[in-house]
Design a protein around this motif. Structure first.
Motif, PDB file in Angstrom:
ATOM      1  N   ILE A  36      18.309  13.019   4.048  1.00 21.48           N
ATOM      2  CA  ILE A  36      17.671  13.998   3.152  1.00 21.48           C
ATOM      3  C   ILE A  36      18.064  15.410   3.562  1.00 21.48           C
ATOM      4  CG2 ILE A  36      15.462  15.027   2.521  1.00 21.48           C
ATOM      5  CD1 ILE A  36      14.273  12.218   2.513  1.00 21.48           C
ATOM      6  N   GLN A  39      21.745  16.025   2.659  1.00 25.61           N
ATOM      7  CA  GLN A  39      22.157  15.998   1.259  1.00 25.61           C
ATOM      8  C   GLN A  39      21.298  16.844   0.325  1.00 25.61           C
ATOM      9  OE1 GLN A  39      22.909  11.955  -0.125  1.00 25.61           O
ATOM     10  NE2 GLN A  39      23.398  11.275   1.958  1.00 25.61           N
ATOM     11  N   VAL A  40      20.114  17.254   0.769  1.00 21.83           N
ATOM     12  CA  VAL A  40      19.226  18.052  -0.094  1.00 21.83           C
ATOM     13  C   VAL A  40      18.948  19.373   0.623  1.00 21.83           C
ATOM     14  CG1 VAL A  40      17.141  18.046  -1.490  1.00 21.83           C
ATOM     15  CG2 VAL A  40      18.201  15.873  -0.849  1.00 21.83           C
ATOM     16  N   GLU A  99      13.137  19.003  -8.467  1.00 23.76           N
ATOM     17  CA  GLU A  99      14.457  18.375  -8.402  1.00 23.76           C
ATOM     18  C   GLU A  99      14.766  17.898  -6.992  1.00 23.76           C
ATOM     19  OE1 GLU A  99      19.176  19.517  -9.143  1.00 23.76           O
ATOM     20  OE2 GLU A  99      17.604  21.003  -9.491  1.00 23.76           O
ATOM     21  N   ALA A 100      14.404  18.721  -6.006  1.00 25.68           N
ATOM     22  CA  ALA A 100      14.674  18.343  -4.615  1.00 25.68           C
ATOM     23  C   ALA A 100      13.840  17.134  -4.214  1.00 25.68           C
ATOM     24  CB  ALA A 100      14.380  19.524  -3.690  1.00 25.68           C
ATOM     25  N   LEU A 102      12.688  14.700  -6.159  1.00 22.29           N
ATOM     26  CA  LEU A 102      13.237  13.503  -6.801  1.00 22.29           C
ATOM     27  C   LEU A 102      14.545  13.065  -6.142  1.00 22.29           C
ATOM     28  CD1 LEU A 102      12.539  14.402 -10.540  1.00 22.29           C
ATOM     29  CD2 LEU A 102      11.315  12.739  -9.114  1.00 22.29           C
ATOM     30  N   THR A 103      15.390  14.038  -5.818  1.00 20.77           N
ATOM     31  CA  THR A 103      16.657  13.704  -5.155  1.00 20.77           C
ATOM     32  C   THR A 103      16.409  13.040  -3.813  1.00 20.77           C
ATOM     33  OG1 THR A 103      17.745  15.579  -6.238  1.00 20.77           O
ATOM     34  CG2 THR A 103      18.841  14.645  -4.317  1.00 20.77           C
ATOM     35  N   HIS A 106      15.655   9.426  -4.248  1.00 20.05           N
ATOM     36  CA  HIS A 106      16.874   8.663  -4.552  1.00 20.05           C
ATOM     37  C   HIS A 106      17.702   8.430  -3.289  1.00 20.05           C
ATOM     38  CE1 HIS A 106      15.851   9.556  -8.713  1.00 20.05           C
ATOM     39  NE2 HIS A 106      16.772   8.723  -9.100  1.00 20.05           N
ATOM     40  N   VAL A 107      17.797   9.459  -2.443  1.00 21.93           N
ATOM     41  CA  VAL A 107      18.503   9.306  -1.167  1.00 21.93           C
ATOM     42  C   VAL A 107      17.829   8.228  -0.330  1.00 21.93           C
ATOM     43  CG1 VAL A 107      19.048  10.442   1.025  1.00 21.93           C
ATOM     44  CG2 VAL A 107      19.403  11.659  -1.142  1.00 21.93           C
ATOM     45  N   THR A 143       9.849   7.760  -9.511  1.00 22.96           N
ATOM     46  CA  THR A 143      10.174   8.983 -10.252  1.00 22.96           C
ATOM     47  C   THR A 143       9.039   9.356 -11.202  1.00 22.96           C
ATOM     48  OG1 THR A 143      12.557   8.544 -10.137  1.00 22.96           O
ATOM     49  CG2 THR A 143      11.796  10.005 -11.889  1.00 22.96           C
TER      50      THR A 143
END
Length: 413
Positions: A36, A39-40, A99-100, A102-103, A106-107, A143
């Protein structure tokens, strides 16, 4: 035709997937947190305490929820979704981007799949596809929960109740008729409020390299107010920015003693991780305007005299308050130090000397000079002002003159 398997029987590399996830949970959580942050970008600006605390905790809850859903062959239940939604609410309170969030989920889901399928072979294709399908379903469910929790908190912030409370606080602070506003908002006014004018010190995270200072400030304020709400309920009204502001606490049988006021302020300061300087006084709703103005003035006096963090009442600073009231006497007292304007090193030395309880050696250490230099500068103050800061008789007047000078300066902010 391949027989359909339940989630608990899905096996990759000779081991049930939910058992592998449970066995490797600590390593998996560490991997998710690392990925996380890699990538975020927004997560790299979070305080370390939050990453190791709340973010690690919700990661663990999500991993366990997925493993349970496999073992019990079901979708996430309401309790599990509430945990995830509650975490999203906290991110919304801090102004963290949806957005962060949710990302990051997903990660995390990708890492769950990677760990669960790490030893899958050719014979596991059917189960592998089923596990992948369940991971996708898990991501979709999460989500929805995250988005609902986050957006519901945003609606709460701008919703009717929030607006009504802000309006009520504004009317109380302005001295307007409050009964109608309180009725329309469904709020029962307490018989008395504890009026607090507060100054919050900076949190260490606000100056930490790489940490988003805005998030650190909002987190500080959220924790500060949460401590009051936990003790006093939903009737707490506040108008705060980073440095501080006004807080109204409904007394209503609580906080009967000044010692309890101080204890609650200490609790709130510890929760926020900052020092707090506050002026306090009880008031009926119709008195809030006058009392808030007075506690604001007392807070300024506390700053001018360099009082340490804590809760103070007007009675604690009666002499200091009176000394700094506007008027001819204050102006003349402030003018005593005017000769120091051309000698900033003398002003700096005098301020440090008084702040450090007239300790010459500590003053010298702070200013990085020899104690003899401190003596010389203080003698120069005496020559220029006629007041001897090295003599006990001169201390009250020089302290008052310095406070009067600070009070005469234009207000900042």
């Amino acid at each position: 035709m391949t027989e359909h398997k339940t989630g608990g029987d899905l096996t990759l590399g000779g081991q049930r997937v939910h058992e592998r996830l449970t066995r490797e949970e600590p390593e998996l959580i560490a991997r998710v947190l690392t990925r996380i942050q890699e990538q975020v970008a927004d997560y790299r600006r979070l305080p370390v305490e939050e990453l190791a605390g709340d973010i690690a905790r919700i990661t663990q809850q999500a991993v366990r929820a997925f493993a349970r859903s496999l073992r019990e062959d079901r979708q996430l239940n309401d309790a599990e979704l509430r945990q995830i939604g509650a975490s999203a609410v906290r991110r919304a309170e801090e102004g963290f981007p949806l957005e962060a969030v949710l990302t990051a989920y997903h990660v995390g889901a990708r890492e769950i799949f990677a760990v669960g399928s790490a030893e899958a072979g050719r014979a596991d294709v059917a189960d592998l596809l089923e596990v992948a399908d369940r991971v996708l379903a898990f991501v979709g469910t999460i989500t929805g929960a995250v988005t609902r929790g986050y957006l519901e908190e945003l609606r709460t912030k701008v919703g009717q109740e929030h607006t009504a409370r802000r309006t009520l606080l504004s009317v109380l602070a302005d001295g307007g008729p409050v009964d109608g506003v309180a009725r329309s908002a469904g709020i029962t006014l307490p018989a008395r409020y504890l009026v607090l004018s507060v100054e919050l010190g900076p949190h260490a995270d606000e100056a930490s390299p790489g940490v988003d200072a805005g998030i650190a400030v909002r987190r500080k304020l959220r924790r500060f107010l949460a401590a009051f709400e936990q003790s006093c309920g939903e009737g707490v009204l506040a108008s705060l920015d980073g440095p501080g502001g006004l807080v109204l606490l409904p007394l209503a049988g609580r906080l009967a003693e000044v010692a309890e006021w101080r204890a609650l302020l200490d609790t709130a300061g510890r929760a926020a991780g900052v020092d707090v300087l506050a002026a306090a006084e009880p008031a009926e709703p119709s008195e809030v305007r006058l009392v808030a103005a007075r506690t604001g003035e007392v807070l300024e006096v506390l700053r001018w005299f360099g009082r340490p963090p804590g809760l103070y009442r007007l009675d604690d600073v009666l002499v200091e308050y009176q000394l700094t009231r506007p008027g001819e006497a204050r102006d003349r007292l402030a003018a005593v130090l005017a000769p120091l304007d051309e000698h900033p090193e003398l002003s700096e030395t005098l301020a440090a000397y008084l702040e450090l309880d007239t300790n010459r050696r500590r003053t010298a250490a702070r200013l990085h000079v020899h104690p003899n230099t401190v003596d010389y500068r203080l003698r120069r103050v005496r020559e220029l002002t006629g007041i001897d800061p090295l003599h006990p008789a001169g201390l009250p007047r020089i302290i008052a003159a310095l406070a009067a000078r600070r009070a005469s300066e234009p207000r900042r902010g």
